[in-house]
Write a protein that holds these residues in place. Structure first.
Motif, PDB file in Angstrom:
ATOM      1  N   MET A 181       4.151   8.781 -11.031  1.00 49.36           N
ATOM      2  CA  MET A 181       4.547   8.618  -9.328  1.00 49.36           C
ATOM      3  C   MET A 181       3.874   7.790  -8.720  1.00 49.36           C
ATOM      4  SD  MET A 181       3.169  12.257  -8.042  1.00 49.36           S
ATOM      5  CE  MET A 181       2.156  11.918  -6.533  1.00 49.36           C
ATOM      6  N   TYR A 182       4.379   7.316  -7.841  1.00 45.96           N
ATOM      7  CA  TYR A 182       3.622   5.990  -6.720  1.00 45.96           C
ATOM      8  C   TYR A 182       3.085   6.936  -5.489  1.00 45.96           C
ATOM      9  CZ  TYR A 182       4.723   1.992  -9.722  1.00 45.96           C
ATOM     10  OH  TYR A 182       4.989   0.964 -10.530  1.00 45.96           O
ATOM     11  N   LYS A 183       1.917   6.556  -5.297  1.00 42.07           N
ATOM     12  CA  LYS A 183       1.161   6.971  -4.118  1.00 42.07           C
ATOM     13  C   LYS A 183       1.003   5.837  -3.063  1.00 42.07           C
ATOM     14  CE  LYS A 183      -0.872  11.348  -5.198  1.00 42.07           C
ATOM     15  NZ  LYS A 183      -1.956  12.160  -4.995  1.00 42.07           N
ATOM     16  N   THR A 184       0.950   6.053  -1.990  1.00 37.77           N
ATOM     17  CA  THR A 184       0.795   4.706  -1.011  1.00 37.77           C
ATOM     18  C   THR A 184      -0.281   5.221   0.145  1.00 37.77           C
ATOM     19  OG1 THR A 184       3.258   3.977  -1.213  1.00 37.77           O
ATOM     20  CG2 THR A 184       1.915   3.200   0.686  1.00 37.77           C
ATOM     21  N   VAL A 185      -1.150   4.279   0.035  1.00 42.20           N
ATOM     22  CA  VAL A 185      -1.991   4.371   1.150  1.00 42.20           C
ATOM     23  C   VAL A 185      -2.398   3.344   2.043  1.00 42.20           C
ATOM     24  CG1 VAL A 185      -3.631   5.746  -0.418  1.00 42.20           C
ATOM     25  CG2 VAL A 185      -3.979   3.305  -0.472  1.00 42.20           C
ATOM     26  N   GLU A 186      -2.958   3.388   3.240  1.00 43.48           N
ATOM     27  CA  GLU A 186      -3.061   2.511   4.289  1.00 43.48           C
ATOM     28  C   GLU A 186      -4.639   1.943   4.159  1.00 43.48           C
ATOM     29  OE1 GLU A 186      -1.763   3.853   7.987  1.00 43.48           O
ATOM     30  OE2 GLU A 186      -2.554   1.842   9.184  1.00 43.48           O
ATOM     31  N   ILE A 187      -4.698   0.698   4.071  1.00 43.77           N
ATOM     32  CA  ILE A 187      -6.037   0.265   3.984  1.00 43.77           C
ATOM     33  C   ILE A 187      -6.351  -0.082   5.780  1.00 43.77           C
ATOM     34  CG2 ILE A 187      -7.339  -2.028   3.398  1.00 43.77           C
ATOM     35  CD1 ILE A 187      -5.129  -2.605   1.312  1.00 43.77           C
ATOM     36  N   PRO A 188      -7.722   0.525   5.912  1.00 42.22           N
ATOM     37  CA  PRO A 188      -7.899   0.391   7.265  1.00 42.22           C
ATOM     38  C   PRO A 188      -8.346  -1.020   7.833  1.00 42.22           C
ATOM     39  CG  PRO A 188      -9.593   1.667   5.960  1.00 42.22           C
ATOM     40  CD  PRO A 188      -8.511   1.321   4.946  1.00 42.22           C
ATOM     41  N   GLY A 189      -8.404  -1.115   9.092  1.00 41.80           N
ATOM     42  CA  GLY A 189      -9.038  -2.469   9.720  1.00 41.80           C
ATOM     43  C   GLY A 189      -8.010  -3.669   9.432  1.00 41.80           C
ATOM     44  N   CYS A 190      -6.716  -3.510   9.015  1.00 38.37           N
ATOM     45  CA  CYS A 190      -5.787  -4.780   9.117  1.00 38.37           C
ATOM     46  C   CYS A 190      -5.374  -5.060  10.397  1.00 38.37           C
ATOM     47  CB  CYS A 190      -4.762  -4.258   8.219  1.00 38.37           C
ATOM     48  SG  CYS A 190      -5.234  -3.913   6.559  1.00 38.37           S
ATOM     49  N   PRO A 191      -5.527  -6.452  10.706  1.00 36.93           N
ATOM     50  CA  PRO A 191      -4.606  -6.842  11.881  1.00 36.93           C
ATOM     51  C   PRO A 191      -3.171  -6.299  12.053  1.00 36.93           C
ATOM     52  CG  PRO A 191      -5.534  -8.837  10.872  1.00 36.93           C
ATOM     53  CD  PRO A 191      -5.874  -7.512   9.664  1.00 36.93           C
ATOM     54  N   ARG A 192      -2.520  -6.498  13.134  1.00 35.87           N
ATOM     55  CA  ARG A 192      -1.020  -6.059  13.277  1.00 35.87           C
ATOM     56  C   ARG A 192      -0.060  -7.014  12.339  1.00 35.87           C
ATOM     57  NH1 ARG A 192       0.810  -3.751  18.384  1.00 35.87           N
ATOM     58  NH2 ARG A 192      -0.975  -2.435  19.098  1.00 35.87           N
ATOM     59  N   HIS A 193      -0.388  -8.209  11.994  1.00 40.50           N
ATOM     60  CA  HIS A 193       0.484  -9.155  11.200  1.00 40.50           C
ATOM     61  C   HIS A 193       0.426  -8.644   9.693  1.00 40.50           C
ATOM     62  CE1 HIS A 193      -3.068 -11.457  11.056  1.00 40.50           C
ATOM     63  NE2 HIS A 193      -2.518 -11.928  10.193  1.00 40.50           N
ATOM     64  N   VAL A 194      -0.479  -7.794   9.514  1.00 42.73           N
ATOM     65  CA  VAL A 194      -0.950  -7.840   8.031  1.00 42.73           C
ATOM     66  C   VAL A 194      -0.288  -6.287   7.541  1.00 42.73           C
ATOM     67  CG1 VAL A 194      -2.449  -7.519   6.280  1.00 42.73           C
ATOM     68  CG2 VAL A 194      -2.729  -9.408   7.824  1.00 42.73           C
ATOM     69  N   THR A 195       0.603  -6.190   6.677  1.00 45.60           N
ATOM     70  CA  THR A 195       1.346  -4.896   6.276  1.00 45.60           C
ATOM     71  C   THR A 195      -0.128  -4.234   5.427  1.00 45.60           C
ATOM     72  OG1 THR A 195       3.215  -6.049   5.429  1.00 45.60           O
ATOM     73  CG2 THR A 195       2.680  -3.906   4.527  1.00 45.60           C
ATOM     74  N   PRO A 196      -0.422  -3.195   6.102  1.00 42.79           N
ATOM     75  CA  PRO A 196      -1.872  -2.387   5.607  1.00 42.79           C
ATOM     76  C   PRO A 196      -1.444  -1.580   4.460  1.00 42.79           C
ATOM     77  CG  PRO A 196      -0.870  -1.207   7.386  1.00 42.79           C
ATOM     78  CD  PRO A 196      -0.163  -2.656   7.292  1.00 42.79           C
ATOM     79  N   TYR A 197      -0.302  -1.292   3.881  1.00 44.41           N
ATOM     80  CA  TYR A 197      -0.172  -0.510   2.732  1.00 44.41           C
ATOM     81  C   TYR A 197      -0.219  -1.046   1.484  1.00 44.41           C
ATOM     82  CZ  TYR A 197       2.007   1.625   6.909  1.00 44.41           C
ATOM     83  OH  TYR A 197       2.106   2.226   8.035  1.00 44.41           O
ATOM     84  N   PHE A 198      -0.719  -0.035   0.490  1.00 41.34           N
ATOM     85  CA  PHE A 198      -0.643  -0.426  -0.871  1.00 41.34           C
ATOM     86  C   PHE A 198      -0.433   0.830  -1.687  1.00 41.34           C
ATOM     87  CE2 PHE A 198      -3.360  -0.250  -4.685  1.00 41.34           C
ATOM     88  CZ  PHE A 198      -3.122  -1.502  -5.363  1.00 41.34           C
ATOM     89  N   SER A 199       0.469   0.572  -2.617  1.00 37.47           N
ATOM     90  CA  SER A 199       1.123   1.426  -3.688  1.00 37.47           C
ATOM     91  C   SER A 199       0.447   1.223  -5.043  1.00 37.47           C
ATOM     92  CB  SER A 199       2.388   1.265  -3.737  1.00 37.47           C
ATOM     93  OG  SER A 199       3.288   1.577  -2.303  1.00 37.47           O
ATOM     94  N   TYR A 200       0.065   2.548  -5.598  1.00 36.67           N
ATOM     95  CA  TYR A 200      -0.486   2.312  -6.785  1.00 36.67           C
ATOM     96  C   TYR A 200       0.036   3.657  -7.788  1.00 36.67           C
ATOM     97  CZ  TYR A 200      -3.459   6.244  -4.863  1.00 36.67           C
ATOM     98  OH  TYR A 200      -3.832   7.353  -4.394  1.00 36.67           O
ATOM     99  N   PRO A 201       0.243   3.328  -9.172  1.00 40.11           N
ATOM    100  CA  PRO A 201       0.778   4.551 -10.006  1.00 40.11           C
ATOM    101  C   PRO A 201      -0.346   5.528 -10.432  1.00 40.11           C
ATOM    102  CG  PRO A 201       0.152   2.767 -11.309  1.00 40.11           C
ATOM    103  CD  PRO A 201      -0.200   2.156 -10.022  1.00 40.11           C
ATOM    104  N   VAL A 202       0.166   6.756 -10.366  1.00 38.11           N
ATOM    105  CA  VAL A 202      -0.611   7.895 -10.656  1.00 38.11           C
ATOM    106  C   VAL A 202      -0.076   8.599 -11.993  1.00 38.11           C
ATOM    107  CG1 VAL A 202      -1.605  10.131 -10.167  1.00 38.11           C
ATOM    108  CG2 VAL A 202      -1.317   8.406  -8.447  1.00 38.11           C
ATOM    109  N   ALA A 203      -1.018   8.594 -13.244  1.00 43.39           N
ATOM    110  CA  ALA A 203      -0.215   9.101 -14.328  1.00 43.39           C
ATOM    111  C   ALA A 203      -0.168  10.500 -14.159  1.00 43.39           C
ATOM    112  CB  ALA A 203      -1.265   8.736 -15.695  1.00 43.39           C
ATOM    113  N   ILE A 204       0.876  11.123 -14.733  1.00 39.11           N
ATOM    114  CA  ILE A 204       1.087  12.547 -14.770  1.00 39.11           C
ATOM    115  C   ILE A 204       0.808  13.068 -16.326  1.00 39.11           C
ATOM    116  CG2 ILE A 204       2.685  14.556 -14.388  1.00 39.11           C
ATOM    117  CD1 ILE A 204       3.640  12.625 -11.909  1.00 39.11           C
ATOM    118  N   SER A 205       1.247  12.243 -17.129  1.00 40.73           N
ATOM    119  CA  SER A 205       1.387  12.348 -18.662  1.00 40.73           C
ATOM    120  C   SER A 205       1.491  10.923 -19.382  1.00 40.73           C
ATOM    121  CB  SER A 205       2.603  13.304 -19.251  1.00 40.73           C
ATOM    122  OG  SER A 205       3.656  12.959 -18.975  1.00 40.73           O
ATOM    123  N   CYS A 206       1.062  10.895 -20.405  1.00 36.58           N
ATOM    124  CA  CYS A 206       1.097   9.757 -21.392  1.00 36.58           C
ATOM    125  C   CYS A 206       1.533  10.090 -22.659  1.00 36.58           C
ATOM    126  CB  CYS A 206      -0.481   9.076 -21.389  1.00 36.58           C
ATOM    127  SG  CYS A 206      -1.327   9.184 -19.797  1.00 36.58           S
TER     128      CYS A 206
END
Length: 138
Positions: free
Chosen positions: A78-103
């Protein structure tokens, strides 16, 4: 007694070599954008481990699609999304990354995996860190 012990050891080694050890493994990644003031440390899970492969002697006679080997890859994720702190307004502060549930051991799917085995160039922060653990920013 020694013969039984020796046979048990050989059987265990044979089974261990035949089994695949491809499991979700804890991984810490560092994410930063040059426009943002902080680096984010994320604890996640990735697929890592050993998959049984065979190298054919007749490589020259086989088409390229037959030469792919099994790799440890995502079965469910599944993908989770986090917000990178300290970003100016014109920069999208979100970063999505995969989380392995099973392999699983299988062919690498380039739709959601990086199938090239390269060393990570940098997995450290060059800016002040913020930690992100289980959905909460600390």
């Amino acid at each position: 007694m020694t013969a039984i012990f020796l046979m048990s050891m050989l059987f265990g080694l044979a089974c261990g070599q035949a089994m695949a050890f491809c499991i979700p493994t804890e991984y810490m990644m560092h994410v930063e954008r040059k426009e943002c003031a902080y680096c984010l440390t994320i604890n996640t899970t990735i697929c890592a481990g050993y998959c049984m492969t065979r190298d054919f002697n007749g490589k020259l006679f086989l088409p390229k699609y037959a030469l792919s080997q099994d790799v440890c890859t995502y079965r469910d994720f599944m993908y989770k999304t986090v917000e990178i702190p300290g970003c100016p307004r014109h920069v999208t502060p979100y970063f999505s990354y995969p989380v392995a549930i099973s392999c699983k051991c299988g062919k690498c799917n380039t739709d959601y995996s990086d199938c090239i085995h390269e060393a990570i160039k940098t997995n450290y922060c060059t800016k002040p860190q913020e930690s992100y653990v289980v959905g909460f920013s600390i």
